[in-house]
Design a protein around this motif. Structure first.
Motif, PDB file in Angstrom:
ATOM      1  N   VAL A 133      38.807  25.428  41.184  1.00 43.19           N
ATOM      2  CA  VAL A 133      38.730  24.969  39.797  1.00 43.19           C
ATOM      3  C   VAL A 133      37.437  25.447  39.145  1.00 43.19           C
ATOM      4  N   LEU A 134      36.333  25.393  39.878  1.00 45.70           N
ATOM      5  CA  LEU A 134      35.037  25.829  39.351  1.00 45.70           C
ATOM      6  C   LEU A 134      35.058  27.319  39.020  1.00 45.70           C
ATOM      7  N   HIS A 135      35.592  28.114  39.913  1.00 47.04           N
ATOM      8  CA  HIS A 135      35.659  29.568  39.677  1.00 47.04           C
ATOM      9  C   HIS A 135      36.525  29.873  38.464  1.00 47.04           C
ATOM     10  N   HIS A 136      37.675  29.222  38.372  1.00 47.91           N
ATOM     11  CA  HIS A 136      38.574  29.439  37.231  1.00 47.91           C
ATOM     12  C   HIS A 136      37.887  29.025  35.925  1.00 47.91           C
ATOM     13  N   THR A 137      37.166  27.907  35.940  1.00 44.38           N
ATOM     14  CA  THR A 137      36.490  27.417  34.737  1.00 44.38           C
ATOM     15  C   THR A 137      35.388  28.371  34.299  1.00 44.38           C
ATOM     16  N   CYS A 138      34.637  28.902  35.259  1.00 47.83           N
ATOM     17  CA  CYS A 138      33.590  29.873  34.929  1.00 47.83           C
ATOM     18  C   CYS A 138      34.179  31.117  34.287  1.00 47.83           C
ATOM     19  N   GLN A 139      35.281  31.599  34.835  1.00 47.18           N
ATOM     20  CA  GLN A 139      35.923  32.794  34.289  1.00 47.18           C
ATOM     21  C   GLN A 139      36.471  32.549  32.893  1.00 47.18           C
ATOM     22  N   ARG A 140      36.910  31.329  32.648  1.00 45.12           N
ATOM     23  CA  ARG A 140      37.541  31.016  31.368  1.00 45.12           C
ATOM     24  C   ARG A 140      36.544  30.726  30.261  1.00 45.12           C
ATOM     25  N   TYR A 141      35.466  29.988  30.579  1.00 42.16           N
ATOM     26  CA  TYR A 141      34.594  29.481  29.537  1.00 42.16           C
ATOM     27  C   TYR A 141      33.241  30.189  29.429  1.00 42.16           C
ATOM     28  N   LEU A 142      32.881  30.990  30.410  1.00 43.61           N
ATOM     29  CA  LEU A 142      31.605  31.691  30.338  1.00 43.61           C
ATOM     30  C   LEU A 142      31.839  33.163  30.020  1.00 43.61           C
ATOM     31  N   THR A 143      31.195  33.639  28.977  1.00 51.02           N
ATOM     32  CA  THR A 143      31.336  35.049  28.616  1.00 51.02           C
ATOM     33  C   THR A 143      30.202  35.882  29.198  1.00 51.02           C
ATOM     34  N   ASP A 144      29.022  35.290  29.271  1.00 54.76           N
ATOM     35  CA  ASP A 144      27.851  35.994  29.817  1.00 54.76           C
ATOM     36  C   ASP A 144      27.261  35.192  30.970  1.00 54.76           C
ATOM     37  N   LYS A 145      26.559  35.882  31.826  1.00 50.43           N
ATOM     38  CA  LYS A 145      25.832  35.238  32.927  1.00 50.43           C
ATOM     39  C   LYS A 145      26.725  34.331  33.780  1.00 50.43           C
ATOM     40  N   LYS A 146      27.819  34.878  34.207  1.00 44.37           N
ATOM     41  CA  LYS A 146      28.674  34.112  35.118  1.00 44.37           C
ATOM     42  C   LYS A 146      27.957  33.931  36.458  1.00 44.37           C
ATOM     43  N   PRO A 147      28.102  32.773  37.095  1.00 48.20           N
ATOM     44  CA  PRO A 147      27.418  32.549  38.374  1.00 48.20           C
ATOM     45  C   PRO A 147      27.996  33.445  39.469  1.00 48.20           C
ATOM     46  N   GLU A 148      27.182  33.716  40.439  1.00 50.23           N
ATOM     47  CA  GLU A 148      27.591  34.537  41.576  1.00 50.23           C
ATOM     48  C   GLU A 148      28.229  33.631  42.642  1.00 50.23           C
ATOM     49  N   PHE A 149      29.426  34.002  43.072  1.00 55.65           N
ATOM     50  CA  PHE A 149      30.092  33.295  44.159  1.00 55.65           C
ATOM     51  C   PHE A 149      29.923  34.126  45.428  1.00 55.65           C
ATOM     52  N   ILE A 150      29.209  33.589  46.413  1.00 52.99           N
ATOM     53  CA  ILE A 150      28.967  34.329  47.646  1.00 52.99           C
ATOM     54  C   ILE A 150      29.470  33.526  48.845  1.00 52.99           C
ATOM     55  N   ASN A 151      29.774  34.255  49.913  1.00 54.32           N
ATOM     56  CA  ASN A 151      30.232  33.645  51.170  1.00 54.32           C
ATOM     57  C   ASN A 151      31.424  32.710  50.960  1.00 54.32           C
ATOM     58  N   CYS A 152      32.309  33.103  50.051  1.00 55.82           N
ATOM     59  CA  CYS A 152      33.492  32.294  49.745  1.00 55.82           C
ATOM     60  C   CYS A 152      34.749  32.966  50.282  1.00 55.82           C
ATOM     61  N   GLN A 153      35.701  32.182  50.724  1.00 53.27           N
ATOM     62  CA  GLN A 153      36.973  32.716  51.195  1.00 53.27           C
ATOM     63  C   GLN A 153      37.745  33.333  50.038  1.00 53.27           C
ATOM     64  N   SER A 154      38.556  34.337  50.355  1.00 57.38           N
ATOM     65  CA  SER A 154      39.282  35.060  49.311  1.00 57.38           C
ATOM     66  C   SER A 154      40.221  34.155  48.523  1.00 57.38           C
ATOM     67  N   LYS A 155      40.772  33.120  49.159  1.00 61.32           N
ATOM     68  CA  LYS A 155      41.703  32.232  48.453  1.00 61.32           C
ATOM     69  C   LYS A 155      41.003  31.447  47.348  1.00 61.32           C
ATOM     70  N   ILE A 156      39.686  31.339  47.419  1.00 56.63           N
ATOM     71  CA  ILE A 156      38.935  30.638  46.387  1.00 56.63           C
ATOM     72  C   ILE A 156      38.798  31.512  45.140  1.00 56.63           C
ATOM     73  N   MET A 157      38.656  32.813  45.343  1.00 58.05           N
ATOM     74  CA  MET A 157      38.403  33.724  44.240  1.00 58.05           C
ATOM     75  C   MET A 157      39.669  34.134  43.501  1.00 58.05           C
ATOM     76  N   GLY A 158      40.818  33.798  44.024  1.00 56.79           N
ATOM     77  CA  GLY A 158      42.070  34.193  43.387  1.00 56.79           C
ATOM     78  C   GLY A 158      43.150  34.319  44.426  1.00 56.79           C
ATOM     79  N   GLY A 159      44.197  34.991  44.090  1.00 57.80           N
ATOM     80  CA  GLY A 159      45.280  35.240  45.039  1.00 57.80           C
ATOM     81  C   GLY A 159      46.010  33.986  45.434  1.00 57.80           C
ATOM     82  N   ASN A 160      45.482  33.257  46.404  1.00 54.99           N
ATOM     83  CA  ASN A 160      46.180  32.087  46.916  1.00 54.99           C
ATOM     84  C   ASN A 160      45.669  30.773  46.322  1.00 54.99           C
ATOM     85  N   SER A 161      44.904  30.827  45.242  1.00 56.79           N
ATOM     86  CA  SER A 161      44.357  29.601  44.675  1.00 56.79           C
ATOM     87  C   SER A 161      45.461  28.705  44.155  1.00 56.79           C
ATOM     88  N   ILE A 162      45.175  27.406  44.061  1.00 62.51           N
ATOM     89  CA  ILE A 162      46.179  26.459  43.591  1.00 62.51           C
ATOM     90  C   ILE A 162      46.561  26.763  42.154  1.00 62.51           C
TER      91      ILE A 162
END
Length: 212
Positions: A133-162
């Motif tokens: 949810v946090l990753h999706h919200t950042c992508q949706r509402y932040l246009t600049d300076k998006k936070p860096e997501f590190i050491n995260c499983q691929s399902k968190i970044m997309g693909g298999n997310s809820i």
């Protein structure tokens, strides 16, 4: 009513905020307490909550909420109510560290402009859901300076997310419904053709019988 629903109703709804997600956490490392700090309030539960300010605007404008924030909420032992503590604007979030990209782990770190916290979620799955949810919200509402997501499983970044799974489910349902309608239309079309053939055959038989 569970704790997260209660937090949403008690902490965010009165301020026209909509809670998008929350995760119950504990600190991985003990926080240093100033020498003069005394008279603590005892044990408590901590929740990290993600919310946006609700604007009731005509959908034609397609205007997005102006503010998204991450809030630390506590519930002290012996109390049924919740207390809003530290709050950061989503723009202040600089890094989200999932600690281990190769396994389900409840540990994670959040780095803000002026703060750094190390947490352990109540479960790995709860952390995963919150991260999605946090990753999706950042992508949706932040246009600049998006936070860096590190050491995260691929399902968190997309693909298999809820969120994607839900969208895929809706798309699949629409496709199945469309296919069913098409098949029904084809069956009706074949039935109409068969009816017409039978009608013609009956008419020809009647004409032949009349001649005889």
């Amino acid at each position: 009513m569970n704790a997260k629903s209660a937090i949403s109703k008690e902490i965010f709804a009165p301020h026209d905020e909509r809670m998008l997600g929350a995760v119950q956490v504990k600190r991985r490392t003990k926080k240093k307490i100033p020498f003069l700090a005394t008279g603590g309030q005892g044990e408590y539960l901590t929740y990290i909550c993600l919310s946006v300010i609700c604007f009731f605007i005509c959908s034609v404008t397609n205007k997005k909420p102006a503010q998204a924030s991450i809030t630390k909420v506590k519930q002290f032992e012996g109390s049924t109510s919740f207390v809003r503590r530290t709050q950061w604007m989503l723009e202040q979030l600089r890094q989200v560290n999932g600690i281990d990209p190769n396994r389900d782990s409840p540990e994670f770190d959040l780095l803000f402009e002026n703060a750094f916290d190390q947490w352990v979620a109540s479960t790995a799955s709860e952390k995963c859901t919150f991260f999605q949810v946090l990753h999706h919200t950042c992508q949706r509402y932040l246009t600049d300076k998006k936070p860096e997501f590190i050491n995260c499983q691929s399902k968190i970044m997309g693909g298999n997310s809820i969120l994607h799974s839900a969208a895929d489910s809706v798309t699949s349902a629409v496709q199945k419904a469309s296919q069913a309608l098409n098949e029904r239309g084809e069956r009706l079309g074949r039935a109409e053709e068969k009816t017409e053939e039978l009608k013609n055959s009956a008419q020809q038989f009647a004409e032949t019988a009349h001649k005889v």
